[in-house]
Enzyme design. Structure first.
Site, PDB file in Angstrom:
ATOM      1  N   HIS A 205       0.895  -1.160   0.000  1.00 20.15           N
ATOM      2  CA  HIS A 205       0.000   0.000   0.000  1.00 20.15           C
ATOM      3  C   HIS A 205       0.935   1.212   0.000  1.00 20.15           C
ATOM      4  CE1 HIS A 205      -2.252  -3.002   2.417  1.00 20.15           C
ATOM      5  NE2 HIS A 205      -3.348  -2.460   1.936  1.00 20.15           N
TER       6      HIS A 205
ATOM      7  N   ASP B 166       2.234   2.000   3.409  1.00 22.28           N
ATOM      8  CA  ASP B 166       3.203   1.096   4.050  1.00 22.28           C
ATOM      9  C   ASP B 166       4.614   1.555   3.742  1.00 22.28           C
ATOM     10  OD1 ASP B 166       0.983  -0.612   4.266  1.00 22.28           O
ATOM     11  OD2 ASP B 166       1.582  -1.718   2.464  1.00 22.28           O
TER      12      ASP B 166
ATOM     13  N   ASP C 294      -5.638 -13.566   9.720  1.00 26.20           N
ATOM     14  CA  ASP C 294      -4.494 -13.474   8.794  1.00 26.20           C
ATOM     15  C   ASP C 294      -3.334 -14.379   9.209  1.00 26.20           C
ATOM     16  OD1 ASP C 294      -5.588 -11.715   7.003  1.00 26.20           O
ATOM     17  OD2 ASP C 294      -4.502  -9.949   7.721  1.00 26.20           O
TER      18      ASP C 294
HETATM   19  C1  XUL Z   1      -7.312  -6.639   4.634  1.00 29.30           C
HETATM   20  C2  XUL Z   1      -6.551  -7.063   3.438  1.00 29.30           C
HETATM   21  C3  XUL Z   1      -5.738  -5.999   2.794  1.00 29.30           C
HETATM   22  C4  XUL Z   1      -5.642  -6.111   1.315  1.00 29.30           C
HETATM   23  C5  XUL Z   1      -4.913  -4.981   0.655  1.00 29.30           C
HETATM   24  O1  XUL Z   1      -8.068  -7.642   5.209  1.00 29.30           O
HETATM   25  O2  XUL Z   1      -6.565  -8.205   3.072  1.00 29.30           O
HETATM   26  O3  XUL Z   1      -4.479  -6.018   3.369  1.00 29.30           O
HETATM   27  O4  XUL Z   1      -5.007  -7.302   0.935  1.00 29.30           O
HETATM   28  O5  XUL Z   1      -5.455  -3.744   0.956  1.00 29.30           O
END
Ligand code: XUL
Ligand code: CO
Length: 437
Positions: A101, A104, A309
Site C-alpha cells: 500500500h 506502508d 491473517d
Molecule cells: C485486509 C486485506 C488488505 C488487502 C490490501 O483484510 O486483506 O491487506 O489485501 O489492501
C-alpha cells in the site's frame, strides 16, 4: 551495506528429512512440475504491510515485534531504510514478488504534494532495489482506510472532497505501480461499505464506487499501464458490511457497471471464511467467470471469528487451491501473496522466516499433490460421469437450447420416473485423502 537478519542464512531446499528449520522441505524452486518450475507456478509474494509495518499489536495490547532497524518515526529516512531490510528479507527467504500500500512504504507529508513526493522518493529506491535484487512488484494499492478522513469510506464517502482526495491517492499509487512494472493494481474496500443503513444511500455510494473504478481504468489507459486491476472481496471488518462482500457480489457489481473487462478478483482465504464460504467456493465462482486473478494466501482460525491473517499451514486447503490454479492454466499476472502475520507471541526476527517457510512449504506441497490429482484425472472422470446424462440425448438438447417446457413435458411422459445415482461424497473424500502425503 548492513545485514539486518544476521543469524539467518539464505533459506534453501533440503528436502523432507532435514532438521534445519531454515530450510524448505517441499519448495524446490527449480523443480519442474507439469512442465513449469515450482517458482513459476507459485509466484510467491510478500506483503510490505505485514513484513515491515506490522508490529503485532492487537486491540488489547501494544506491538511486540522486534524491529531493531526501525526508529519508530514516520520520517522519510526511516521509510527509506526499511527498503534495505525488506529486500534482504526477500533475498534470504527466496521470494520473487512483493506487494504494497502507498502508506506502508511512504509516510504522509504535511501537504498532499509532500505525501506524493514521499511516495515517489521511496519508489525511486524500490525501483533500484528491484533491479539490483531481481525482484518484482506483484501489485500496488492505495491505503484508503487508515487516515481518519476515510473513516466513512473513500470512493463511497458521503463527502465529495474525500472522494477527490482518494482519487488523488489512487492516481499517484497507480502511476508508481506502473513505474515499478507492477503486474497488478488492487482495490480492497475495507471502508467502502456502511456501519448503518440509517445514514446510507447505498445506490448512490455504489454509483460513486463504479465511477471511481472507471476513472482508474481510464487513467491506466492514459498513462499506458497494462497491468491487471483486481478487486479483493471481504464481507466485513472494518465496516459492518462491505460492498465487495464476496466473489459473487463483486462479479455482479462489475457486470452491472460494465467493468468486468477490466477487473479480476484477488481472493483471500480468510475473507472467504468471513463471508461464510469455503475458499474453494470463492475460487469456483471467480473461475466460472474467467475472473480469478490473484490470491492472498493465509488462513483464519476456526474458533475465532476475525480476520486473523494466519500463515497457511493447511495442506488440504493448499491442495484445493492449487488444483484450481492448475486447471485454469496457472497464474498470469497474479500469484500467491502471503497476506499473513505472525502471532503476537512470535515476535522475534527468526519467526518471520519460520512463518514464511511454513507457508511456502504448505503451498509447494499443495502444488505437488494437486499435480497428481490433475494428471490422474480421476476426479474429472467421476464428476464427468455424474453429469453424463447431459452428454447426449435429451440432456444434450437441454444444453444446446433445443428444448422447451412443452417438449420436456412430452419427453417426461415417455420415460419411467428417474432414479438418481449416489453423489458418492464419502468415496470422493477418501479418494482425495489418498493423494495427500
Ligand atoms: C485486509 C486485506 C488488505 C488487502 C490490501 O483484510 O486483506 O491487506 O489485501 O489492501
Ligand atoms: Co488481503
Amino acid at each position: 551495506m548492513s545485514e539486518y537478519f544476521k543469524n539467518i542464512p539464505k533459506v534453501k531446499f533440503e528436502g523432507r528429512g532435514t532438521t534445519n528449520p531454515f530450510a524448505f522441505r517441499h519448495y524446490n524452486p527449480e523443480e519442474v512440475i507439469m512442465g513449469k518450475t515450482m517458482r513459476d507456478h507459485l509466484r510467491f509474494g510478500a506483503p510490505y504491510w505485514h513484513v515491515m509495518r506490522n508490529d503485532l499489536s492487537d486491540p488489547f495490547g501494544a506491538g511486540t515485534a522486534l524491529m531493531p532497524w526501525d526508529d519508530g518515526s514516520e520520517s522519510l529516512d526511516n521509510a527509506l531504510n526499511r527498503v534495505d531490510v525488506f529486500f534482504e528479507f526477500l533475498n534470504k527467504i527466496d521470494i520473487d514478488y512483493y506487494c504494497w500500500h502507498d502508506r506502508d512504504i511512504a509516510p504522509e507529508g504535511k501537504t498532499l504534494s509532500e505525501t506524493h513526493d514521499n511516495l515517489a522518493k521511496v519508489c525511486d529506491k524500490l525501483l533500484a532495489s528491484q533491479q539490483e535484487h531481481d525482484k518484482k512488484l506483484l501489485w500496488g494499492t492505495s491505503c484508503l482506510f487508515i487516515n481518519p478522513r476515510y473513516s466513512q469510506g473513500a470512493a463511497t464517502s458521503p463527502n465529495a472532497d474525500v472522494f477527490a482526495y482518494a482519487a488523488s491517492n489512487v492516481k499517484h499509487a497507480l502511476e508508481q505501480t506502473h513505474r515499478l512494472g507492477g503486474e497488478g493494481y488492487t482495490f480492497w474496500g475495507g471502508r467502502e461499505g456502511y456501519s448503518t443503513l440509517l445514514n446510507t444511500d447505498m445506490k448512490r455510494e455504489l454509483d460513486h464506487l463504479a465511477a471511481f473504478f472507471h476513472m482508474a481504468v481510464d487513467h491506466a489507459k492514459k498513462i499506458g499501464y497494462k497491468g491487471q486491476f483486481y478487486i479483493e472481496p471481504k464481507p466485513m471488518e472494518p465496516s459492518t458490511h462491505q460492498y465487495d462482500s464476496d466473489s459473487a457480489a463483486c462479479l455482479n457489481f462489475l457486470r452491472e457497471y460494465n467493468l468486468l473487462d477490466h477487473f479480476k478478483l484477488n481472493l483471500e482465504t480468510n475473507h472467504a471464511t468471513l463471508a461464510g464460504h469455503t475458499m474453494q467456493h470463492e475460487l469456483d465462482v471467480a473461475i466460472g467467470a474467467d475472473a480469478l486473478g490473484s490470491i492472498d494466501a493465509n488462513q483464519g482460525d476456526e474458533l475465532v471469528g476475525w480476520d486473523t491473517d494466519q500463515f497457511p499451514t493447511d495442506i488440504y486447503m493448499a491442495t484445493h487451491v492449487m488444483v484450481r490454479v492448475l486447471k485454469m492454466g496457472g497464474f498470469t499476472t497474479g500469484g500467491l501473496n502471503f497476506d499473513a502475520k505472525r502471532r503476537r507471541e512470535s515476535h522475534e526476527l527468526e519467526d518471520l522466516f519460520h512463518a514464511h517457510v511454513g507457508g511456502m512449504d504448505t503451498y509447494a506441497r499443495g502444488l505437488k499433490i494437486a499435480a497428481k490429482i490433475v494428471e490422474d484425472g480421476r476426479f474429472d472422470e467421476l464428476v464427468g460421469e455424474r453429469y453424463s446424462t447431459f452428454d447426449s440425448g435429451i440432456g444434450a438438447d437441454v444444453e444446446n437450447g433445443k428444448t422447451t417446457l412443452d417438449s420436456l413435458d412430452a419427453y417426461a411422459h415417455t420415460i419411467d420416473a428417474p432414479i438418481i445415482a449416489s453423489g458418492r461424497q464419502e468415496m470422493l473424500e477418501n479418494l482425495f485423502n489418498d493423494y495427500i502425503q
